[in-house]
Design a protein around this motif. Structure first.
Motif, PDB file in Angstrom:
ATOM      1  N   ILE A   1     -35.754 -81.815 -39.169  1.00  0.00           N
ATOM      2  CA  ILE A   1     -36.306 -83.195 -37.939  1.00  0.00           C
ATOM      3  C   ILE A   1     -34.837 -83.004 -36.482  1.00  0.00           C
ATOM      4  O   ILE A   1     -34.106 -81.868 -37.527  1.00  0.00           O
ATOM      5  N   ASN A   2     -35.748 -82.723 -35.731  1.00  0.00           N
ATOM      6  CA  ASN A   2     -35.287 -82.723 -34.077  1.00  0.00           C
ATOM      7  C   ASN A   2     -34.729 -81.283 -34.626  1.00  0.00           C
ATOM      8  O   ASN A   2     -34.064 -80.403 -33.516  1.00  0.00           O
ATOM      9  N   ASP A   3     -35.036 -80.130 -34.724  1.00  0.00           N
ATOM     10  CA  ASP A   3     -35.218 -78.379 -35.052  1.00  0.00           C
ATOM     11  C   ASP A   3     -33.336 -78.368 -35.028  1.00  0.00           C
ATOM     12  O   ASP A   3     -33.691 -76.712 -34.273  1.00  0.00           O
ATOM     13  N   GLU A   4     -32.532 -78.955 -35.828  1.00  0.00           N
ATOM     14  CA  GLU A   4     -31.635 -78.503 -35.919  1.00  0.00           C
ATOM     15  C   GLU A   4     -31.429 -77.849 -36.738  1.00  0.00           C
ATOM     16  O   GLU A   4     -32.679 -77.533 -38.007  1.00  0.00           O
TER      17      GLU A   4
ATOM     18  N   PRO B   1     -31.497 -85.595 -38.924  1.00  0.00           N
ATOM     19  CA  PRO B   1     -31.923 -84.950 -38.145  1.00  0.00           C
ATOM     20  C   PRO B   1     -31.115 -83.475 -38.989  1.00  0.00           C
ATOM     21  O   PRO B   1     -30.009 -83.624 -39.978  1.00  0.00           O
TER      22      PRO B   1
ATOM     23  N   ALA C   1     -29.858 -90.998 -34.996  1.00  0.00           N
ATOM     24  CA  ALA C   1     -30.399 -90.244 -34.675  1.00  0.00           C
ATOM     25  C   ALA C   1     -31.593 -90.603 -35.387  1.00  0.00           C
ATOM     26  O   ALA C   1     -33.089 -90.696 -34.440  1.00  0.00           O
ATOM     27  N   VAL C   2     -31.992 -90.207 -36.670  1.00  0.00           N
ATOM     28  CA  VAL C   2     -32.896 -90.136 -36.711  1.00  0.00           C
ATOM     29  C   VAL C   2     -34.141 -91.508 -36.931  1.00  0.00           C
ATOM     30  O   VAL C   2     -35.248 -91.696 -36.821  1.00  0.00           O
TER      31      VAL C   2
ATOM     32  N   ARG D   1     -35.165 -91.779 -33.798  1.00  0.00           N
ATOM     33  CA  ARG D   1     -36.376 -90.940 -33.014  1.00  0.00           C
ATOM     34  C   ARG D   1     -37.406 -91.667 -34.048  1.00  0.00           C
ATOM     35  O   ARG D   1     -38.778 -92.381 -32.525  1.00  0.00           O
TER      36      ARG D   1
END
Lengths: 643, 643
Positions: free
Chosen positions: B441-444, B421, B103-104, B107
């Motif tokens: 990262i990704n507000d997780e 993330p 995912a990162v 992004r």
């Protein structure tokens, strides 16, 4: 229901004494090829030549019968291998006339007079296109830690003034280790590529300059000839000769082209010749006690079809008008990419082609004879299934080729065979009793007639008046040798009891017609070519006869039947294998490598197949020696004194 | 006694939901690699990094226990994958912190500002080294039946003035058919090879000029970035990013080199990166709705180790003094010979290397930024596990690299992780209550700390006075966040209940020491390099920060901890991925291709690893921001106002 394992039959071949397993329905000819057993097959397995007869000694085959198998043969169990499908265990005897024997090649091998070949080409420097340089490099330090390759290139520039050289990618993985194993003393092998300059192809630890060999190969449609050479001293270390294993797929270039168009055919043909080459390389290395890693280079000369097949190029368009090869000059190819078992660094250079039927073998021959260096005009003739001829001097060169048919290799002749032991090669006929006296290769009992034997026999028949100048038998003669057979009249050269094959060996009216057509094509080719430049045959300072077959013909007899022009005999030079000579010289000299390219570029090819002049000349040559007797003043024809 | 079939166990991996069969005693880590399942392994399976933890959900393994597995973890069934030998069927859960998430990268992919990159390099022509020419040739006739290749070369000379061009051997087998399929109208693809000139690499029937694409790749130790480009218009068609599958064999270049020395290791590493590249090519072709046959060229930029591994060259000597690469300039390689799934005609060009630790990625960056075109002196910094720096202008260029350690990638840090993330990237600390405010990262929910997060956290700790300028915790402060742990004092950034991993996420004294050592190496490297040319940092007109990691750092915080020099902020330029930029431009322009070679040639490399000055500078930089406060005038340090 579970399927059982497939049924396998054991096939045993005599006299090779080889066994192989086959599946029901497998073709017997292909099974023999798979087993490495050779059976002659002029037509490449189409069933139309009848040269692949075998005796089914034990077991059963399903076979399609053609007219080539007589009732008597059929009842005895004789079949055409290419027409048989296997349906049981088998013992198969290959008939003597269907076998190819290596003995004749060995005989030829001893006879190759490599070092004795007249040095016709002059003024070249011994300077091989592939070179070895020994170099010591400064060891890397923290102040000088440039890359290994940069260090090597810098050293070559400083010590040998080699600049702008490229590097073969494949050597890089071993470069670092080679430099360190040699403690920064290495041997660098370079190759001259005419378009892209000098390329580094190998780096070995230490000093390996003493071992620096090349291979020269002449790849013929029938036979392959190779030499292992020392690139330091220009010496011959070993040589080898073998049949081209492609023969199993057909004896002439046309059947090879046909074969190549079948599924997987091109690959099979390519593999067949590569297998031949690999075996020869091993043999030569053994003889010279050399290692495969000592070989740095390989040069081949071959006709256009052989070049295409070896390089894996589709030869289809070579035989379709307007007869265009894929290439004339051939880029260097990695030998091992073609399946040739040499070091990964070895490149193969093929002498350039002129046209579809004028190949690198002819360019090599012209190179080796130095015709291109002289002011005087020479004629170069390579007699074979495909006849090639060149006329020219240092300023110009014209070439042509004609299909002479397989006659000169013994093909299309009732008892024709290649020049193997038992082949009749010499014939004399006593004009009084019309009895023949034949000589055979190796003095074995006769098995058939080879090409040179055919020329000698027809000349003898003509001189004895048994045939007339139009090639017909003089049927008024009374001798039991002359009789009517299946193909019209025939003359018996050997009675069944005197032969290896248990049959009368005869020469038929059809055979004589075939020879006349073949010799007419050759002669008309030369004549057309000579005339195309406004000359006549008698203007030729030299007539160079190339090819191993050419070496074996009797010059008087060849002139008697009108194959060669009637010129003073001292103008004829036999150079043997001009192709191999040219390949060898190319591996010795950058000058000659460039000369070869120049020769190919300066040759103008004339297509005879659609040339009107050629057809006229051909018609006029369908006579012994020729319709116009005045062009053969020295030929005296007998008048049937035997009757 | 007959041996039975070997026992096979089924291994199921969660959450990937992948099954694979393994034999008793197989290593679990290697089994995961074979199954295509990724488990982080910084050390390449040596057992020393503890990043490959898995939970043995069902079944039995034999494992060697190291200090990286706590008692509690061990009793729960947590093991290091690299230390497990399989002894039964297994269900294996890979722990969140051991997984790599794509995912990162996605992004980042959206964020690659390819077209927005400042056009720093100027004055070049759009003139790709690979070109397509459309040509109509006269059809062969009996009067003009020269070979196909000769005809083609003649046409190219007449119509495009292309002369002395060579031909790639591999295109010959299809040449005849291509010419006829196109009815003598074909498209020819040529390639410029800097040492050997122009080479024809492809011939296609008809006019294919509209489809003429290239690939540019930046092959990083961690991530691989690729772009599919239109060579007619210089446009970006698609891009892709993926982790370098070599990561499974170790996270840094040293572990890759170590891995490459094992039996078959080099081959495995080569295949891993090629598999990565092949997947990305497929993805980009799909996105652009293009065919693989439309791709004519490939340019890569990579560090020296990545170049060696991709090309199949042993990287051994890169890490042994005096640090010598196999090559600097790389000969063109056939992409498909390396296993890259492209047309047989496609060559791969790798930007040249300067030294073992200054690779083509740096040359590409210098090329893309145009530093080599300007009179004013610039400093170029690529921050990573290996920090590279260049200083220079149009006349000279000096470069160095230093091992900064894996800190900036989250390695060697108790809760370090790559920028995926859940990674803490931002930290602020309230100087009053000393409570942190973190962003991920990704507000997780937090899972660990990434490199830029670490810089920001340490800067925040310093500004809040929680640590002193020598990097020690101020243990006089009273906050429950600061406590004594296994590795000495530590500060809690997130409580277990707030995290994904169910553990307190802390930054330890050891972590801070590691960061200080890493930033000191980077800073000392720049300082030594600048001093080596008699300058100071303030003489730098521009400081170019390259690398994706570089893009994410906060410039103020980086200066606060003394990673970057304290210069006017407007001198800093972030160029993102300079390596990919340079690779792309190289595929667009012969001028820039040559410039790249010139840049590599003009760079002087300074080895810092054995440099005395560097050691002094490094010692002085082991302070926040620096022992000599005067060189960081703008940095103001808090005084622990929280106590």
């Amino acid at each position: 229901m579970a399927k059982g394992p497939p049924i396998k039959y054991n096939i045993h071949f005599n006299p090779d004494n080889v066994d192989i397993l086959a599946e029901p329905g497998d073709n017997l000819m292909e099974t023999a090829i798979a087993a490495g057993v050779h059976i002659n097959a002029s037509c490449g397995g189409a069933g139309v030549c009848g040269t692949c007869k075998v005796f089914i000694n034990k077991g059963e085959v399903e076979s399609t019968r053609t007219k080539w198998v007589t009732d008597r043969e059929y009842n005895k169990g004789i079949r055409q291998a290419c027409q048989c499908r296997i349906s049981s265990d088998l013992v198969v005897d290959i008939l003597p006339e269907s076998r190819m024997e290596k003995a004749v090649l060995s005989r030829e091998k001893k006879g190759i007079a490599t070092e004795a070949t007249i040095p016709l080409v002059t003024g070249w420097r011994f300077n091989p296109p592939v070179k070895k340089y020994f170099i010591g490099l400064p060891k890397p330090t923290l102040e000088d830690n440039t890359g290994d390759l940069t260090r090597l290139l810098r050293g070559l520039k400083q010590q040998y003034r080699l600049d702008s050289i490229s590097v073969d990618f494949e050597l890089l993985p071993k470069l670092a280790q080679a430099l360190r194993d040699g403690d920064w003393q290495v041997t660098v092998t370079t190759l001259l590529d005419s378009t892209s300059g000098i390329k580094i192809i190998n780096v070995e630890p230490g000093d390996t300059r003493a071992k620096h060999y090349s291979l020269a190969f002449d790849i013929g449609t029938t036979a392959v000839r190779g030499q292992l050479l020392d690139l330091n001293r220009g010496k011959l270390l070993a040589q080898s000769i073998d049949y081209n294993k492609q023969i199993s797929y057909g004896e002439d270039v046309i059947s090879r082209i046909v074969q190549s168009q079948k599924a997987g055919g091109l690959k099979k043909l390519q593999r067949a010749v590569v297998t031949t080459i690999n075996g020869m390389i091993k043999e030569m290395l053994g003889e010279a006690k050399a290692e495969v890693g000592d070989i740095s280079y390989m040069v081949i000369a071959a006709n256009s079809v052989m070049v295409h097949l070896l390089l894996g190029l589709d030869p289809k368009y070579l035989r379709l008008s307007p007869y265009v090869p894929t290439l004339n000059a051939t880029p260097l190819a990695k030998a091992n990419h073609l399946g040739i078992e040499l070091g990964r660094h070895v490149y193969l250079y093929a002498l350039p082609l002129v046209a579809s039927y004028v190949g690198g073998d002819i360019v090599a021959g012209i190179l080796g004879t130095g015709i291109y260096q002289r002011k005087a005009v020479s004629l170069y003739i390579d007699i074979g299934t495909n006849g090639e001829m060149v006329i020219g001097n240092s300023d110009w060169m014209v070439t042509a080729s004609c299909s002479a048919g397989p006659t000169f290799e013994g093909g299309g002749i009732k008892h024709g065979m290649i020049a193997a032991p038992g082949a009749i090669e010499g014939s004399e006929i006593n004009p009084l009793d019309l009895e023949p006296e034949v000589t055979t290769i190796n003095d074995e009992e006769p098995k058939g007639i080879c090409g040179s034997g055919l020329i000698n026999t027809v000349a003898a028949l003509l001189k004895a008046g048994i045939i007339t100048q139009n090639g017909r038998f003089n049927t008024t003669l009374s001798t039991k040798r002359l009789r009517k057979g299946d193909d019209g009249y025939e003359y018996v050269l050997a009675w069944a009891s005197e032969t290896q094959i248990g049959k009368d060996i005869v020469i038929t009216a059809v055979d004589i017609d075939n020879l006349i057509r073949s010799k007419a094509a050759m002669y008309a080719g030369c004549q057309t070519l000579v005339k195309s430049v406004g000359a006549t045959c008698s203007d030729m300072e030299r007539v160079v006869i190339a090819g191993t077959f050419g070496c074996n013909i009797d010059i008087e007899n060849a002139i008697t039947i009108g194959l060669l022009p009637d010129l003073p005999r001292n103008r004829f030079i036999f150079i043997g294998n001009g192709s191999l000579l040219g390949a060898r010289l190319t591996s010795f000299s950058e000058d000659l490598l460039r000369d070869g390219q120049r020769i190919a570029g300066m040759m103008t090819n004339i297509e005879l197949s659609e040339n009107v002049d050629f057809m006229d000349n051909y018609m006029a040559a369908l006579f012994l020696p020729h319709t116009h007797a005045e062009v053969f003043p020295s030929v005296r024809i007998g008048k049937g004194r035997g009757d």
